[in-house]
Design a protein around this motif. Structure first.
Motif, mmCIF file in Angstrom:
data_model
loop_
_atom_site.group_PDB
_atom_site.id
_atom_site.type_symbol
_atom_site.label_atom_id
_atom_site.label_comp_id
_atom_site.label_asym_id
_atom_site.label_seq_id
_atom_site.Cartn_x
_atom_site.Cartn_y
_atom_site.Cartn_z
ATOM 1 N N PRO A 15 25.462 -56.350 0.859
ATOM 2 C CA PRO A 15 25.617 -57.246 2.021
ATOM 3 C C PRO A 15 24.307 -57.852 2.497
ATOM 4 N N CYS A 113 26.023 -48.043 1.000
ATOM 5 C CA CYS A 113 26.535 -48.857 -0.097
ATOM 6 C C CYS A 113 26.916 -47.890 -1.219
ATOM 7 N N SER A 138 29.664 -50.645 2.581
ATOM 8 C CA SER A 138 30.115 -51.464 1.466
ATOM 9 C C SER A 138 30.397 -50.615 0.239
ATOM 10 N N LYS A 164 33.380 -53.330 3.146
ATOM 11 C CA LYS A 164 33.305 -54.559 2.378
ATOM 12 C C LYS A 164 33.230 -54.216 0.884
#
Length: 202
Positions: A15, A113, A138, A164
């Motif tokens: 991101p 992440c 994410s 995400k």
């Protein structure tokens, strides 16, 4: 903590892609992915304390910090005091992890992440850990071929997570085939090539 390197560059994926970031690469990993591009981090590194690492990060002066590896959560007990210090000083922190260790303890200070391992890697992540991710976190699928895309699609369509989602082709594979797959199946992801490799920075 065993630190392989601390350096400043552009974030190449996720991101925060394109943002100037200080990277803290910790040594050691519990996986051996076939296409790993940081295999040197499995055995390299020198011991550094949290205060020493913090001072190095201050010197670089970037507000964003990425803790990566190897697998940084192998050192989670030593990592937490460093994360708290960075957080208290106003740094924006992300942790890159391979999806085999629960990141919950770190989420007070950092976004996560999580790299979910696809078949081409030769390794597996623990999909049950996805439930610990939040809106600001994410999930990344590094894919090399259609088989990997099918695996990622299955996880996404049965997902029980709110983070995400990114699809990132393995460097040097056929990006067009993977992009076509994302488009054809209308995957709710952001397709993303590794920026740092495109422009030739670390």
């Amino acid at each position: 903590m065993k630190v392989v390197e601390i350096f400043k560059s552009l974030q190449g994926e996720g991101p925060d892609q394109g943002i100037v970031t200080t990277f803290i690469r910790l040594g050691g990993c519990n996986l051996h992915c076939r296409w790993c591009d940081t295999s040197y981090s499995h055995t390299a590194g020198s011991e550094m304390g949290a205060s020493e690492i913090l001072e190095k990060v201050r010197e670089f002066g970037a507000p964003h910090v990425c803790v990566t590896g190897g697998e940084p959560l192998l050192s989670v007990n030593d990592l937490l005091p460093l994360l708290k210090s960075l957080y208290d000083e106003g740094f924006i922190i992300e942790i890159e992890t391979n999806g085999t260790i629960n990141p919950a303890l770190c989420r007070e200070y950092a976004t996560i992440c999580m790299d979910i391992k696809c078949p081409s890697s030769g390794e597996k992540s623990d999909l049950s850990l996805l439930k610990y991710l939040g809106f600001d976190d994410s999930v990344k699928f590094v894919v090399a071929d259609i088989n990997d895309c099918e695996y990622a699609r299955g996880v996404i369509e049965n997902k029980e997570f709110i983070a995400k989602i990114f699809i990132s082709p393995v460097w040097g594979c056929d990006y067009g085939i993977i992009a076509d797959y994302v488009i054809e199946h209308r995957l709710p992801v952001k397709f993303q090539v590794q920026l740092h490799k495109v422009i030739g920075v670390k």
